[in-house]
Design a protein around this motif. Structure first.
Motif, mmCIF file in Angstrom:
data_model
loop_
_atom_site.group_PDB
_atom_site.id
_atom_site.type_symbol
_atom_site.label_atom_id
_atom_site.label_comp_id
_atom_site.label_asym_id
_atom_site.label_seq_id
_atom_site.Cartn_x
_atom_site.Cartn_y
_atom_site.Cartn_z
ATOM 1 N N VAL A 1 -13.545 23.701 40.827
ATOM 2 C CA VAL A 1 -14.285 22.687 41.578
ATOM 3 C C VAL A 1 -13.589 21.346 41.376
ATOM 4 O O VAL A 1 -13.136 21.034 40.277
ATOM 5 C CB VAL A 1 -15.773 22.599 41.149
ATOM 6 C CG1 VAL A 1 -16.524 23.849 41.554
ATOM 7 C CG2 VAL A 1 -15.922 22.370 39.659
ATOM 8 N N THR A 2 -13.470 20.603 42.467
ATOM 9 C CA THR A 2 -12.824 19.297 42.393
ATOM 10 C C THR A 2 -13.678 18.272 43.132
ATOM 11 O O THR A 2 -14.312 18.585 44.131
ATOM 12 C CB THR A 2 -11.414 19.315 43.015
ATOM 13 O OG1 THR A 2 -11.506 19.756 44.372
ATOM 14 C CG2 THR A 2 -10.475 20.221 42.251
ATOM 15 N N ARG A 3 -13.657 17.054 42.599
ATOM 16 C CA ARG A 3 -14.389 15.966 43.250
ATOM 17 C C ARG A 3 -13.378 15.046 43.908
ATOM 18 O O ARG A 3 -12.444 14.566 43.272
ATOM 19 C CB ARG A 3 -15.224 15.193 42.232
ATOM 20 C CG ARG A 3 -16.010 14.065 42.873
ATOM 21 C CD ARG A 3 -17.041 13.471 41.968
ATOM 22 N NE ARG A 3 -16.537 13.238 40.620
ATOM 23 C CZ ARG A 3 -17.317 12.905 39.607
ATOM 24 N NH1 ARG A 3 -18.618 12.774 39.783
ATOM 25 N NH2 ARG A 3 -16.800 12.709 38.415
ATOM 26 N N GLU A 4 -13.585 14.829 45.207
ATOM 27 C CA GLU A 4 -12.715 13.949 45.976
ATOM 28 C C GLU A 4 -13.599 12.976 46.747
ATOM 29 O O GLU A 4 -14.464 13.396 47.511
ATOM 30 C CB GLU A 4 -11.870 14.784 46.937
ATOM 31 C CG GLU A 4 -10.797 14.010 47.640
ATOM 32 C CD GLU A 4 -9.902 14.925 48.461
ATOM 33 O OE1 GLU A 4 -9.707 14.604 49.637
ATOM 34 O OE2 GLU A 4 -9.436 15.949 47.940
ATOM 35 N N VAL B 1 -21.585 25.483 35.751
ATOM 36 C CA VAL B 1 -20.510 24.554 36.083
ATOM 37 C C VAL B 1 -20.088 23.847 34.808
ATOM 38 O O VAL B 1 -20.932 23.373 34.050
ATOM 39 C CB VAL B 1 -20.970 23.518 37.133
ATOM 40 C CG1 VAL B 1 -19.864 22.507 37.398
ATOM 41 C CG2 VAL B 1 -21.392 24.206 38.422
ATOM 42 N N GLU B 2 -18.794 23.815 34.579
ATOM 43 C CA GLU B 2 -18.243 23.111 33.422
ATOM 44 C C GLU B 2 -17.146 22.186 33.908
ATOM 45 O O GLU B 2 -16.262 22.609 34.636
ATOM 46 C CB GLU B 2 -17.668 24.107 32.410
ATOM 47 C CG GLU B 2 -18.715 25.031 31.824
ATOM 48 C CD GLU B 2 -18.102 26.075 30.894
ATOM 49 O OE1 GLU B 2 -16.941 25.914 30.491
ATOM 50 O OE2 GLU B 2 -18.809 27.050 30.604
ATOM 51 N N GLN B 3 -17.245 20.929 33.517
ATOM 52 C CA GLN B 3 -16.194 19.974 33.845
ATOM 53 C C GLN B 3 -15.175 20.025 32.704
ATOM 54 O O GLN B 3 -14.994 19.071 31.967
ATOM 55 C CB GLN B 3 -16.774 18.586 34.058
ATOM 56 C CG GLN B 3 -17.531 18.488 35.367
ATOM 57 C CD GLN B 3 -18.220 17.176 35.546
ATOM 58 O OE1 GLN B 3 -19.387 17.059 35.195
ATOM 59 N NE2 GLN B 3 -17.511 16.210 36.085
ATOM 60 N N ASP B 4 -14.524 21.170 32.608
ATOM 61 C CA ASP B 4 -13.644 21.450 31.484
ATOM 62 C C ASP B 4 -12.207 20.974 31.690
ATOM 63 O O ASP B 4 -11.387 21.097 30.800
ATOM 64 C CB ASP B 4 -13.662 22.945 31.155
ATOM 65 C CG ASP B 4 -13.488 23.838 32.368
ATOM 66 O OD1 ASP B 4 -13.311 23.318 33.488
ATOM 67 O OD2 ASP B 4 -13.540 25.063 32.207
ATOM 68 N N MET B 5 -11.924 20.400 32.848
ATOM 69 C CA MET B 5 -10.567 19.920 33.113
ATOM 70 C C MET B 5 -10.561 18.421 33.418
ATOM 71 O O MET B 5 -9.609 17.915 33.972
ATOM 72 C CB MET B 5 -9.956 20.709 34.272
ATOM 73 C CG MET B 5 -9.752 22.174 33.965
ATOM 74 S SD MET B 5 -9.093 23.057 35.390
ATOM 75 C CE MET B 5 -10.408 24.220 35.700
ATOM 76 N N GLY B 6 -11.645 17.737 33.093
ATOM 77 C CA GLY B 6 -11.722 16.301 33.346
ATOM 78 C C GLY B 6 -12.946 15.964 34.163
ATOM 79 O O GLY B 6 -13.693 16.847 34.586
ATOM 80 N N PRO B 7 -13.191 14.681 34.412
ATOM 81 C CA PRO B 7 -14.410 14.274 35.112
ATOM 82 C C PRO B 7 -14.449 14.693 36.583
ATOM 83 O O PRO B 7 -15.522 14.779 37.172
ATOM 84 C CB PRO B 7 -14.406 12.756 34.980
ATOM 85 C CG PRO B 7 -12.978 12.389 34.742
ATOM 86 C CD PRO B 7 -12.372 13.547 34.005
ATOM 87 N N ASP B 8 -13.295 14.971 37.195
ATOM 88 C CA ASP B 8 -13.252 15.316 38.618
ATOM 89 C C ASP B 8 -12.769 16.732 38.896
ATOM 90 O O ASP B 8 -12.551 17.100 40.053
ATOM 91 C CB ASP B 8 -12.348 14.323 39.366
ATOM 92 C CG ASP B 8 -12.912 12.913 39.327
ATOM 93 O OD1 ASP B 8 -14.135 12.753 39.451
ATOM 94 O OD2 ASP B 8 -12.119 11.970 39.164
ATOM 95 N N THR B 9 -12.612 17.533 37.851
ATOM 96 C CA THR B 9 -12.140 18.909 38.015
ATOM 97 C C THR B 9 -12.814 19.792 36.976
ATOM 98 O O THR B 9 -12.971 19.404 35.833
ATOM 99 C CB THR B 9 -10.607 18.997 37.829
ATOM 100 O OG1 THR B 9 -9.984 18.038 38.673
ATOM 101 C CG2 THR B 9 -10.086 20.379 38.177
ATOM 102 N N GLY B 10 -13.192 20.969 37.409
ATOM 103 C CA GLY B 10 -13.828 21.890 36.477
ATOM 104 C C GLY B 10 -13.852 23.291 37.045
ATOM 105 O O GLY B 10 -13.085 23.634 37.948
#
Length: 117
Positions: free
Chosen positions: A86-89, A57-66
Motif C-alpha cells: 500500500v502506498t500513499r500518494e 495494515v502495517e506501515q512497515d516501510m515508512g509513513p507512506d508505504t506499507g
C-alpha cells in the motif's frame, strides 16, 4: 481514504465487477493496458460476493508505504488471502494490484536478468 479503506474499496470493486473501481484503488491511469489488466483481475476474482473477514495494515516501510493483508470469503465459502503493498500518494492510499504497468516514456524498466556472457 486510509489504507484499510483502500482494501475495502478493492473488495467492493471485485464484488461489483468495476474496472473503474480497480483502476482508482490501484492508483493507475485509465488506459488500455490498465482496463485490460482490471478485466483479467475481475475475470479471476470478480462478482463472487466477497465478505471481508480480516484486514491488517502495517506501515512497515515508512509513513507512506506499507503492507496490507486481506482475508475474505466468497458466497460459496471459498477463502481468498492476499497481501498488497500500500502506498500513499497526495494523501490517498492505493493498492499495488496492477503488475503490467508500462515504463514511462524515456525510462528503461529495471531488470533482474543477468547479462549473458
Amino acid at each position: 481514504m486510509g489504507a484499510r479503506e483502500a482494501v475495502v474499496a478493492y473488495v467492493d470493486a471485485l464484488n461489483s465487477r468495476s474496472v473503474a473501481g480497480l483502476i482508482e484503488v490501484g492508483g493507475v491511469k485509465d488506459e488500455k493496458w490498465s482496463r485490460q489488466e482490471a478485466g483479467q483481475i475481475l475475470a479471476d476474482r470478480g462478482g463472487r460476493g466477497w465478505k471481508i473477514k480480516n484486514v491488517r495494515v502495517e506501515q512497515d516501510m515508512g509513513p507512506d508505504t506499507g503492507s496490507a493483508r486481506l482475508m475474505a470469503e466468497d458466497k460459496n465459502g471459498k477463502t481468498m488471502r492476499d497481501t498488497f503493498t500500500v502506498t500513499r500518494e497526495d494523501g490517498t492510499w492505493h493498492l499495488a494490484v496492477f503488475t503490467h504497468q508500462p515504463a514511462e516514456p524515456g525510462k528503461t524498466p529495471a531488470s533482474t536478468d543477468k547479462p549473458s556472457s
